[in-house]
Design a protein around this motif. Structure first.
Motif, short mmCIF file in Angstrom:
data_model
loop_
_atom_site.label_atom_id
_atom_site.label_comp_id
_atom_site.label_asym_id
_atom_site.label_seq_id
_atom_site.Cartn_x
_atom_site.Cartn_y
_atom_site.Cartn_z
N SER A 88 6.74 2.20 0.31
CA SER A 88 6.98 0.83 0.77
C SER A 88 8.30 0.81 1.52
O SER A 88 9.29 1.37 1.04
CB SER A 88 7.05 -0.14 -0.41
N ASP A 89 8.29 0.19 2.69
CA ASP A 89 9.56 0.04 3.41
C ASP A 89 10.27 -1.24 2.96
O ASP A 89 11.37 -1.52 3.40
CB ASP A 89 9.35 0.06 4.92
N GLN A 90 9.63 -1.99 2.08
CA GLN A 90 10.14 -3.25 1.52
C GLN A 90 10.49 -4.26 2.61
O GLN A 90 11.30 -5.14 2.42
CB GLN A 90 11.32 -2.99 0.58
N ARG A 91 9.79 -4.11 3.72
CA ARG A 91 9.91 -5.07 4.82
C ARG A 91 8.51 -5.54 5.23
O ARG A 91 8.18 -6.70 5.06
CB ARG A 91 10.65 -4.46 6.01
N LEU A 92 7.71 -4.60 5.77
CA LEU A 92 6.38 -4.94 6.26
C LEU A 92 5.27 -4.09 5.65
O LEU A 92 4.20 -4.59 5.36
CB LEU A 92 6.30 -4.79 7.79
N LYS A 93 5.50 -2.78 5.49
CA LYS A 93 4.43 -1.85 5.16
C LYS A 93 4.49 -1.34 3.72
O LYS A 93 5.55 -1.21 3.15
CB LYS A 93 4.48 -0.64 6.09
N MET A 94 3.28 -1.05 3.22
CA MET A 94 3.13 -0.49 1.89
C MET A 94 1.89 0.40 1.90
O MET A 94 0.89 0.05 2.51
CB MET A 94 2.96 -1.62 0.87
N ASP A 95 1.98 1.55 1.24
CA ASP A 95 0.84 2.46 1.13
C ASP A 95 0.42 2.63 -0.32
O ASP A 95 1.26 2.78 -1.20
CB ASP A 95 1.19 3.85 1.68
N ARG A 96 -0.89 2.64 -0.53
CA ARG A 96 -1.49 2.93 -1.83
C ARG A 96 -2.31 4.20 -1.72
O ARG A 96 -2.94 4.44 -0.69
CB ARG A 96 -2.47 1.83 -2.26
N ARG A 97 -2.34 4.94 -2.80
CA ARG A 97 -3.30 6.03 -2.93
C ARG A 97 -4.31 5.62 -3.99
O ARG A 97 -4.00 4.84 -4.89
CB ARG A 97 -2.60 7.33 -3.34
N PHE A 98 -5.51 6.19 -3.87
CA PHE A 98 -6.61 5.93 -4.80
C PHE A 98 -7.28 7.24 -5.17
O PHE A 98 -7.31 8.18 -4.38
CB PHE A 98 -7.68 5.04 -4.14
N GLN A 99 -7.86 7.24 -6.36
CA GLN A 99 -8.68 8.36 -6.82
C GLN A 99 -9.81 7.79 -7.65
O GLN A 99 -9.58 6.96 -8.53
CB GLN A 99 -7.85 9.34 -7.64
N LEU A 100 -11.03 8.22 -7.38
CA LEU A 100 -12.21 7.79 -8.13
C LEU A 100 -12.74 9.00 -8.91
O LEU A 100 -13.03 10.04 -8.32
CB LEU A 100 -13.29 7.27 -7.17
N ILE A 101 -12.85 8.81 -10.22
CA ILE A 101 -13.30 9.90 -11.11
C ILE A 101 -14.54 9.47 -11.87
O ILE A 101 -14.67 8.32 -12.28
CB ILE A 101 -12.17 10.31 -12.09
N ARG A 102 -15.43 10.42 -12.07
CA ARG A 102 -16.59 10.24 -12.96
C ARG A 102 -16.18 10.86 -14.30
O ARG A 102 -16.15 12.09 -14.44
CB ARG A 102 -17.81 10.95 -12.36
N PRO A 103 -15.89 10.03 -15.32
CA PRO A 103 -15.38 10.56 -16.59
C PRO A 103 -16.32 11.53 -17.31
O PRO A 103 -15.84 12.43 -18.00
CB PRO A 103 -15.16 9.30 -17.44
N GLU A 104 -17.63 11.39 -17.13
CA GLU A 104 -18.56 12.25 -17.88
C GLU A 104 -18.35 13.73 -17.59
O GLU A 104 -18.57 14.57 -18.46
CB GLU A 104 -20.01 11.85 -17.66
N ASP A 105 -17.91 14.06 -16.37
CA ASP A 105 -17.66 15.48 -16.06
C ASP A 105 -16.28 15.71 -15.44
O ASP A 105 -15.94 16.84 -15.10
CB ASP A 105 -18.75 16.05 -15.16
#
Length: 149
Positions: A88-105
């Motif tokens: 985050s530049d705490q002015r205009l921009k912010m980045d998120r990361r994501f991860q999707l997991i299948r818990p069964e394996d």
């Protein structure tokens, strides 16, 4: 769970029949809706819900998605989506990361990065983040790892 980063914000997802496309797995567009759901719930947990966005006349709007689809999800599967605010530049921009997991394996089905820009709701134009965004989103910002000497 084998998350890419520590202390994720996590939501549970169950793949519904409506999520399935003609190829028999969750449609790519559905994954994008899961990213949005996860980001929005995380924002709400930080006290930045729609009412607060309206009060402040500000919102975080998506300007870029980078998505790596690594494996398919199928009807009735239980999944977990994690998110982290990584920049985050705490002015205009912010980045998120994501991860999707299948818990069964433990398989990672998706990794993504989304860039958001703060906008003024009344005009739709980019505007500086209000102090409430800097504070709320700042609490969740991943801290850089200290350098080893």
């Amino acid at each position: 769970m084998n998350w890419d980063l520590s202390t994720p914000f996590v939501i549970d997802i169950k793949v519904a029949a409506d999520d399935i496309d003609g190829l028999g797995h969750a449609n790519n567009a559905v994954y994008v809706s899961w990213l949005e759901r996860c980001a929005w719930r995380h924002s709400q947990s930080l006290g930045l819900d729609l009412a607060e966005y309206r009060r402040l006349d500000r919102a975080m709007a998506v300007v870029r998605h980078e998505i790596d689809y690594l494996a398919a999800a199928y009807e009735e599967q239980e999944l977990q989506m994690a998110t982290w605010i990584v920049e985050s530049d705490q002015r205009l921009k912010m980045d998120r990361r994501f991860q999707l997991i299948r818990p069964e394996d433990g398989a990672t089905l998706l990794r993504a990065r989304t860039t958001f820009v703060c906008i003024e709701l009344s005009s739709g134009r980019p505007k500086r983040m209000p102090p409430e965004f800097i504070e709320g989103y700042g609490r969740a910002l991943m801290q850089p790892f200290p350098l080893e000497l």
